[in-house]
Design an enzyme around this catalytic site. Sequence first.
Site, short mmCIF file in Angstrom:
data_model
loop_
_atom_site.label_atom_id
_atom_site.label_comp_id
_atom_site.label_asym_id
_atom_site.label_seq_id
_atom_site.Cartn_x
_atom_site.Cartn_y
_atom_site.Cartn_z
N ARG A 90 20.41 10.01 -32.63
CA ARG A 90 21.66 10.83 -32.00
C ARG A 90 22.19 11.60 -33.16
NH1 ARG A 90 25.73 10.26 -27.60
NH2 ARG A 90 27.91 10.18 -28.57
N ASP B 26 0.72 -1.32 0.05
CA ASP B 26 -0.08 -0.10 0.07
C ASP B 26 0.79 1.21 0.02
OD1 ASP B 26 -2.01 -1.79 0.13
OD2 ASP B 26 -2.55 -1.02 2.24
N MET C 64 -6.07 -1.98 -4.25
CA MET C 64 -5.98 -1.99 -3.11
C MET C 64 -5.60 -0.68 -2.51
SD MET C 64 -4.03 -5.76 -2.18
CE MET C 64 -5.29 -7.30 -1.98
#
Length: 751
Positions: free
Chosen positions: A481, A177, A219
Amino acid sequence: MTDSRTSRQYAGIFQSGYEMTKAKPKVTSIAVLTSGGDAPGMNAAVRAVVRVGLHYGLRVYGIHNGWQGAVDGGEAIEEMTWERVGGIIRQGGTILGTARCQAFRSREGRLRAAVNLYRLGVDGLVVIGGDGSLTGARILSEEWADLLRQAAENGEIELAAEAVPTLAVVGLPGSIDNDTYGSDMSIGADTALHRIVTAADQLVSTASAHQRTFVLEVMGRHCGYLALAGSLAAGGHWVLIPEEELHPRWHQEMVASLQRGRAAGRAHGIIMLAEGARHPDGLPLEANAVKQILTQRLGVDTRVTVLGHVQRGGAPSAFDRVLATRLGAAAVMNLMEVGAEEPPRMLGIVNNRVKATSLEEMVRKSREVVERLDEGEHQTALELRGLSFKEQLKLQELLTRTEANPEQQRGNLLVMTAGYDAPGMNACLRVATRVALEQGYRVLAAQFGFEGLLRNEVAALGWMDVSGWASRGGSELGAGRFFLQEEHLGRVAQVLREHEVSALLAIGSMSAYQNVAFLQKHRQEYAELEIPMVVIPASINNNLPATEFSIGADTALNNIVNAVDKLKDTAGSHRRAFIVEVMGYHCGYLALMAALASGAEQVYLPEEGITLQQLVEDVHRLRRGFEQGRRLALIILNERASAVYDQNTIRRIMDEEGGELFDVRSVILAHIQRGGSPSPFDRILAARFAVAAVEHLLEQQGGRPCCCCVGLQGKQVVAVDVEEALAQIDWPHERPKEAWYMELKGLARML
Ligand code: ADP
């Protein structure tokens, strides 16, 4: 509590390869237990506790089934060996098992536990769990001397009259959590976030196919971290968490925000609901109630998905493995150094450093959040959650705001991805584009970075153009690049003029910094270059200046760790050493973290190079290991660790010297590391950088417009002048002169 001292000390110890000070350790026998809800990464912590303990000659016990095992004693307390914790770093759950233990809540239960620990001579205890488990640890520590005296009076144990032995206690935050005060992240939270984001990505694809809205319940009974971070990472459209006070007409706001998305062309919606979210009157807010509101008021097909225990399961993420390993190691160091001289404490990670907080304070503050929420004092609860949480909430609100109402037209913002692509670039572009549009910019995008800019490959980017980009790997705009030269300047100015560009945002690696610095240098020659420019760090190598993390590095690390997990399965009946070559260029970050997270036996870093002498020693060590029964060894090699002893050479040397004892295979992970959907951490980092960058552009009023880069330092996103940032780089190695991760080198070697 000597917080800062403790964390500084550890930094030093890690640096010096874990050489203990001359002092005798203040504990001799330690025990470790995992308690409360299980969390992925607990095994990595147990492994680190056991191995660091053994390394320093301590006796180490593993207590099974949390406090229950302490109460039961006997076979529930097992003496641990180095091998016992082999191969567990990649396993979810906890090999020690966990349980809720009613008996330990009573003094009688704790008396049993004290007797059992005392009889084994345990004088140090590491408890990995949530605030309940750590409360138990604090109480046991407080009562310890009394309990032993009582046991002596009962005739259960014998105590020398003059002194009662002490018990030193260290807690580690283990909770998916992420509701533990005193640690920016608790062990298991990042993995749970991975599960949530994977599920949300999958829901998004089916939701958009059916034009559905999903309520995804995750949760978090008292803590909205998973819902909030999950929503930010997955591009959720509304979030409902316990910490946020819902006003009586909250559903109208939610519906209006979703309606706005639909008007913009979005056919689906994801609502992230924490299980602990509440109605304005304090009663639980059920997923079905949210569904009904959406069905009735918005008239959309809405489904509910409750993720449940899926969030707890599976292999830990790379971050959790590294976090748990660092904390487990620090717990043992702390027990040895401080012993019972200081009250029981929890070691957490704060600003990317190990920090101690007294268990008393940690438990009190963690509980206080819950109490404040029960009392409806949301603001206080939010303050207790801390800066990052509040910032993420602000970010979520910004991204799901009901109305975009730019006060002024701010001109054209040119965005691009430059340098090598990195997972998370799209997530960054998505947020940057939307925030900029909301602030009144028109957003233009250059394809293929500065090279595409020279070719005038520039087009407008709208709100819906970036839809679904949060989860996409690579760069949708294309990157590469490329270095600007003086002969390009006229052309750059011409393209900027043609598109009336008033600000530039480049997301990318070192060449992006260099190009922006180059443009800054030539400002006086072209008026078009007198615009604010900001660089956002994105590189899997994590070698960029003025930031501890760059976008993409966490995903690459997870890619490596997942690949190595698979490799380990293929050893079969052979005794085998794997050499895994990873990217990083001249920066050892990926290699070192991969070694820590995958439990490698050796790691070769460009910061150190490789010597023949070292190879000889390593071959001997490998031989000894295999002679003693080892079946598998893992070596992580950075691609530039040595120009001479490359992957092929090392493999041949080791294979030859391994003879009949073991064979050697080498694997070059190459571009696999750069691919795939970005990790939750990278997506959230990308969103934070994007918002900070646009905000920084908005602050540019009057004076010379800035040329800067944003970066993460501790918890804060800061802006630094590009020239100044580049001065922090060690050239030509293209890595920061001061690399925080090198502190962990000693730890990687020791484990
Ligand atoms: P978590 O550690 O995840 O918060 P719990 O709150 O269920 O999980 O606590 C786990 C265990 O810790 C409990 O089953 C109990 O054994 C012990 N514990 C919790 N609170 C106390 C307490 N006040 N006194 C003694 N032991 C406690």
